[in-house]
Write a protein that holds these residues in place. Structure first.
Motif, mmCIF file in Angstrom:
data_model
loop_
_atom_site.group_PDB
_atom_site.id
_atom_site.type_symbol
_atom_site.label_atom_id
_atom_site.label_comp_id
_atom_site.label_asym_id
_atom_site.label_seq_id
_atom_site.Cartn_x
_atom_site.Cartn_y
_atom_site.Cartn_z
ATOM 1 N N UNK A 343 0.895 -1.118 -0.182
ATOM 2 C CA UNK A 343 -0.056 -0.135 -0.065
ATOM 3 C C UNK A 343 0.832 1.233 0.049
ATOM 4 N N UNK A 344 2.290 1.111 0.064
ATOM 5 C CA UNK A 344 2.873 2.239 0.159
ATOM 6 C C UNK A 344 4.445 1.577 -0.330
ATOM 7 N N UNK A 345 5.235 2.481 -0.725
ATOM 8 C CA UNK A 345 6.712 2.261 -1.146
ATOM 9 C C UNK A 345 7.796 2.454 0.053
ATOM 10 N N UNK A 346 8.849 1.860 0.018
ATOM 11 C CA UNK A 346 9.808 2.392 0.956
ATOM 12 C C UNK A 346 10.189 3.764 0.929
ATOM 13 N N UNK A 347 10.280 4.409 -0.229
ATOM 14 C CA UNK A 347 10.567 5.869 -0.315
ATOM 15 C C UNK A 347 9.613 6.867 0.337
ATOM 16 N N UNK A 348 8.204 6.342 0.082
ATOM 17 C CA UNK A 348 7.382 6.982 0.562
ATOM 18 C C UNK A 348 7.027 7.110 2.163
ATOM 19 N N UNK A 349 7.262 5.930 2.579
ATOM 20 C CA UNK A 349 7.409 5.665 3.932
ATOM 21 C C UNK A 349 8.541 6.363 4.388
ATOM 22 N N UNK A 350 9.442 6.474 4.057
ATOM 23 C CA UNK A 350 10.704 7.165 4.830
ATOM 24 C C UNK A 350 10.372 8.530 4.762
ATOM 25 N N UNK A 351 9.660 9.087 3.702
ATOM 26 C CA UNK A 351 9.633 10.827 3.575
ATOM 27 C C UNK A 351 8.360 11.046 4.573
ATOM 28 N N UNK A 352 7.517 9.930 4.979
ATOM 29 C CA UNK A 352 6.478 10.468 5.743
ATOM 30 C C UNK A 352 6.987 10.202 7.105
ATOM 31 N N UNK A 353 8.036 9.350 7.595
ATOM 32 C CA UNK A 353 8.486 9.297 8.648
ATOM 33 C C UNK A 353 9.324 10.469 9.047
ATOM 34 N N UNK A 354 10.019 10.865 8.010
ATOM 35 C CA UNK A 354 10.983 12.026 8.021
ATOM 36 C C UNK A 354 10.222 13.165 8.440
ATOM 37 N N UNK A 355 8.957 13.377 8.104
ATOM 38 C CA UNK A 355 8.199 14.505 8.071
ATOM 39 C C UNK A 355 7.535 14.643 9.397
ATOM 40 N N UNK A 356 7.675 13.571 10.279
ATOM 41 C CA UNK A 356 7.242 13.698 11.791
ATOM 42 C C UNK A 356 8.084 14.410 12.617
ATOM 43 N N UNK A 357 9.345 14.767 12.287
ATOM 44 C CA UNK A 357 10.453 15.360 13.305
ATOM 45 C C UNK A 357 10.176 16.884 13.072
#
Length: 357
Positions: A343-357
């Motif tokens: 349902x998502x890609x590793x790149x999209x997931x990483x971008x989302x997690x980095x956006x939490x900081x």
């Protein structure tokens, strides 16, 4: 009848494991472990060459517990003014080249000159269980009994480059404890071990004759970082092959550009088993220190290494802070499940997690 050789691995006579566990002793040990670590006392003990304090400080520095970081940094900062007075030697080579035996013989030779030696041995960690054997001391039976030697095995963990995560800090602590020579034995996995080059003064590459290493010597890679190439196990039937390999390596070195240190890399043969050629290698190390100290390369290299480790430390701390945040821990698991469900890609997931900081 020849006198039986004493082994560091043998249990002393009269010492046996008690059948009855002393509960009060266990309680005392647990209380000591829970006791607050006094950093000032620890630093004072290290400067007084207390090996127990040194070991405890390295353990604290290597700890991944966030609560230990502040104390570890305080200890390192206090020890730093007393560091930078040793010769740092990195020793690498493929598994089976005889690194441990070589270091034992070299270490004994150095201590015979009135020097104190610290050996930081890096043991490979399992990618599955994350565990390490940490058996380097058992392979240096004679050296471990030398009162002027400190041997500290550490797990490589997830660190690349043949060293452990906190090897750099361990060097500083050992120098503060008064050790004249710091030897770093890398994991030994081949040409990927380049990180150790960024924390030592002298880089020694151990090679084998007749094992395909002659051809590897012609390739670029770890060999161009070496200050000395020592062909080990040059004894018995292998002596002739070692001499031929020396010629091949000397030819290969002419293909590389001159070093900024003005030091011409040397090729030599040795036998750690027969204790042959070890004194020559130590003399080469001393010659290197003299030459590079006179032309200021020795200090310039250390300054560059400090800048490199500044960046490395920042990257490591940012990584640690990021993954220890509660919202990141929670969302990381969710994103992994989404990846598994496509349902998502590793790149999209990483971008989302980095956006939490």
């Amino acid at each position: 009848m020849s006198k039986e050789k004493k082994s560091a691995l043998r249990e002393k006579k009269g010492v046996s494991i008690s059948e009855i566990t002393n509960q009060s002793s266990i309680k005392t040990i647990k209380e000591k472990r829970r006791a607050e670590i006094n950093t000032d006392t620890l630093v004072s003990s290290i400067l007084n060459k207390d090996i127990t304090a040194l070991s405890r400080a390295i353990t604290l520095v290597e700890s991944k517990n966030p609560t230990h970081l502040k104390k570890a940094n305080k200890i390192i900062k206090a020890c730093l003014p007393h560091a930078n007075k040793s010769i740092r030697i990195g020793i690498t080579g493929v598994p089976g080249v005889g690194k441990s035996t070589f270091i034992e013989v070299l270490g004994k030779h150095i201590t015979s000159k009135g020097k104190r030696v610290a050996v930081l041995a890096i043991d490979p960690s399992s990618s599955l269980t994350k565990g390490s054997i940490l058996g380097d001391k058992t392979r240096m039976e004679d050296l471990v009994k030398d009162t002027n030697v400190f041997i500290r095995p550490s797990a490589s963990g997830d660190s690349l480059g043949g060293v452990a995560r906190k090897t750099r800090e361990a060097i500083i602590l050992c120098e503060a404890a008064g050790f004249d020579v710091i030897i770093i034995e890398t994991v030994g996995v081949g040409q990927s071990e380049t990180t150790v080059h960024s924390m030592v003064d002298f880089f020694l590459l151990l090679k084998l004759a007749g094992a395909g290493d002659e051809l590897q010597g012609i390739k670029r890679g770890i060999i161009e970082m070496a200050d000395v190439i020592a062909i080990n196990k040059a004894d018995g039937d292998n002596l002739k092959r070692a001499k031929l390999a020396k010629v091949e390596f000397n030819r290969a070195l002419h293909l590389y550009p001159e070093k900024l240190s003005d030091w011409q890399p040397k090729v030599t043969i040795c036998s750690a088993l027969e204790n042959e050629g070890i004194d020559t290698i130590w003399e080469l190390i001393l010659d290197y220190v003299i030459i590079t100290s006179k032309n200021n390369y020795f200090q310039e290299k250390r300054h560059e290494q400090n800048k490199f480790w500044l960046i490395q430390t920042i990257e490591e701390q940012l990584k640690s802070v990021f993954f220890n945040r509660q919202e990141v821990k929670k969302e990381l698991e969710n994103q992994m499940q989404l990846i598994e469900a496509n349902k998502t890609t590793p790149f999209a997931a990483a971008d989302y997690l980095l956006g939490l900081t």
